[in-house]
Design a protein around this motif. Structure first.
Motif, PDB file in Angstrom:
ATOM      1  N   THR A   2       0.829  -1.202   0.000  1.00 38.68           N
ATOM      2  CA  THR A   2       0.000   0.000   0.000  1.00 38.68           C
ATOM      3  C   THR A   2       0.866   1.256   0.000  1.00 38.68           C
ATOM      4  O   THR A   2       0.616   2.197  -0.761  1.00 38.68           O
ATOM      5  CB  THR A   2      -0.948   0.000   1.223  1.00 38.68           C
ATOM      6  N   ILE A  34      -7.341  -4.732   2.388  1.00 41.53           N
ATOM      7  CA  ILE A  34      -8.500  -4.164   1.695  1.00 41.53           C
ATOM      8  C   ILE A  34      -8.057  -2.988   0.832  1.00 41.53           C
ATOM      9  O   ILE A  34      -8.496  -2.835  -0.315  1.00 41.53           O
ATOM     10  CB  ILE A  34      -9.571  -3.730   2.715  1.00 41.53           C
ATOM     11  N   GLY A  35      -7.145  -2.157   1.371  1.00 37.77           N
ATOM     12  CA  GLY A  35      -6.673  -0.982   0.648  1.00 37.77           C
ATOM     13  C   GLY A  35      -5.951  -1.327  -0.640  1.00 37.77           C
ATOM     14  O   GLY A  35      -6.243  -0.752  -1.700  1.00 37.77           O
ATOM     15  N   SER A  47      -8.306  -2.563  -3.197  1.00 34.62           N
ATOM     16  CA  SER A  47      -9.089  -1.479  -3.800  1.00 34.62           C
ATOM     17  C   SER A  47      -8.238  -0.688  -4.790  1.00 34.62           C
ATOM     18  O   SER A  47      -8.751  -0.207  -5.807  1.00 34.62           O
ATOM     19  CB  SER A  47      -9.674  -0.564  -2.729  1.00 34.62           C
ATOM     20  N   PHE A  48      -6.934  -0.554  -4.524  1.00 32.16           N
ATOM     21  CA  PHE A  48      -6.051   0.102  -5.494  1.00 32.16           C
ATOM     22  C   PHE A  48      -6.006  -0.701  -6.794  1.00 32.16           C
ATOM     23  O   PHE A  48      -6.037  -0.133  -7.885  1.00 32.16           O
ATOM     24  CB  PHE A  48      -4.637   0.250  -4.946  1.00 32.16           C
ATOM     25  N   LEU A  62      -8.324  -2.737  -7.984  1.00 28.35           N
ATOM     26  CA  LEU A  62      -9.602  -2.577  -8.677  1.00 28.35           C
ATOM     27  C   LEU A  62      -9.768  -1.179  -9.256  1.00 28.35           C
ATOM     28  O   LEU A  62     -10.248  -1.029 -10.381  1.00 28.35           O
ATOM     29  CB  LEU A  62     -10.759  -2.870  -7.718  1.00 28.35           C
ATOM     30  N   GLY A  63      -9.384  -0.161  -8.470  1.00 27.85           N
ATOM     31  CA  GLY A  63      -9.509   1.205  -8.955  1.00 27.85           C
ATOM     32  C   GLY A  63      -8.652   1.468 -10.174  1.00 27.85           C
ATOM     33  O   GLY A  63      -9.023   2.256 -11.046  1.00 27.85           O
ATOM     34  N   ASN A  64      -7.511   0.793 -10.269  1.00 23.92           N
ATOM     35  CA  ASN A  64      -6.633   0.944 -11.424  1.00 23.92           C
ATOM     36  C   ASN A  64      -7.175   0.173 -12.621  1.00 23.92           C
ATOM     37  O   ASN A  64      -7.116   0.645 -13.748  1.00 23.92           O
ATOM     38  CB  ASN A  64      -5.227   0.476 -11.064  1.00 23.92           C
ATOM     39  N   SER A  69     -14.550   2.463 -10.219  1.00 23.05           N
ATOM     40  CA  SER A  69     -15.163   1.379  -9.452  1.00 23.05           C
ATOM     41  C   SER A  69     -14.989   1.540  -7.950  1.00 23.05           C
ATOM     42  O   SER A  69     -15.747   0.959  -7.179  1.00 23.05           O
ATOM     43  CB  SER A  69     -14.592   0.032  -9.881  1.00 23.05           C
ATOM     44  N   VAL A  70     -14.002   2.305  -7.529  1.00 24.65           N
ATOM     45  CA  VAL A  70     -13.747   2.506  -6.109  1.00 24.65           C
ATOM     46  C   VAL A  70     -14.027   3.966  -5.773  1.00 24.65           C
ATOM     47  O   VAL A  70     -13.374   4.857  -6.300  1.00 24.65           O
ATOM     48  CB  VAL A  70     -12.288   2.136  -5.736  1.00 24.65           C
ATOM     49  N   PRO A  71     -15.006   4.214  -4.878  1.00 28.08           N
ATOM     50  CA  PRO A  71     -15.301   5.599  -4.518  1.00 28.08           C
ATOM     51  C   PRO A  71     -14.089   6.274  -3.894  1.00 28.08           C
ATOM     52  O   PRO A  71     -13.346   5.658  -3.137  1.00 28.08           O
ATOM     53  CB  PRO A  71     -16.431   5.475  -3.498  1.00 28.08           C
ATOM     54  N   TYR A  96     -11.309   6.949  -4.995  1.00 24.93           N
ATOM     55  CA  TYR A  96      -9.997   6.571  -5.514  1.00 24.93           C
ATOM     56  C   TYR A  96      -9.639   7.576  -6.600  1.00 24.93           C
ATOM     57  O   TYR A  96     -10.339   7.674  -7.619  1.00 24.93           O
ATOM     58  CB  TYR A  96     -10.003   5.159  -6.080  1.00 24.93           C
TER      59      TYR A  96
END
Length: 198
Positions: free
Chosen positions: A83, A174-175, A178-179, A181-183, A188-190, A192
């Motif tokens: 992260t 989780i972080g 989410s990175f 997925l956001g990439n 897709s990630v609020p 982000y």
């Protein structure tokens, strides 16, 4: 008008009581109990129990449970480093230069542009860390009280520090996911950011 204010006041009081911890939290059903409840990583939010809805902590022996905990600790530590590394790379802090040029700030593009010897170096360092963890002098995590990996052999680590490490590591897992997925899926990630600006 007074009755409307009275009703609004009762409504606000009833909503506020929803944020007060229930005294029955400590009397939660035993279906949430697991063998890991005596270990570090218990959650205050669950009344001092470990969240284990699938009962994985009860699958094997005490050594199996300690192995699960050691795996969780290792993954927590890797996720915390990942992260920080992701945020550092995306912000352009600490650019790594190779003879072929500077690695891009996008983590996936940087991984693709890393020379083969750089990837080999990463794999060798990860292997050395794993071998040192498994062959550590002193108490091996399978023979320890709670399976917490302690390669530096620090004596008497406080359970509160273990709790903090596990909770921060769980959040980091989780972080970093989410990175990813956001990439991969923009939007897709609020919250982000498309561009990292601090």
């Amino acid at each position: 008008m007074k009755s409307l204010l009275l009703l609004a006041g009762i409504g606000f009081v009833s909503m506020a009581t929803g944020f007060v911890p229930s005294s029955s939290m400590s009397n939660m059903p035993s279906t949430l109990s697991s063998a890991a409840d005596s270990m570090a990583g218990r959650s205050v939010e669950l009344g001092g129990r470990v969240w284990d809805p699938l009962g994985l902590a009860d699958l094997g022996s005490d050594k199996t449970l300690k192995w699960f905990r050691a795996s969780e600790v290792k993954h927590c530590r890797v996720a915390m480093l990942a992260t920080i590394g992701w945020a550092t790379g995306c912000n352009g802090w600490g650019k790594i230069e190779f003879p072929e040029g500077v690695l891009p700030s996008d983590p996936w593009a940087a991984l693709a542009a890393t020379p083969s010897l750089g990837l080999l170096q990463i794999a060798i360092v990860a292997g050395i860390v794993e071998v040192l963890t498994e062959t550590v002098r002193g108490t091996h995590y399978l023979n320890s009280e709670d399976g917490h990996v302690n390669p530096l052999m620090v004596e008497n680590v406080d359970k509160r520090l273990k709790d903090k490490e596990l909770k921060n590591g769980r959040l980091a897992m989780i972080g970093i996911f989410s990175f990813f997925l956001g990439n991969a899926i923009p939007g897709s990630v609020p919250l982000y950011p498309s561009e990292w600006v601090f």
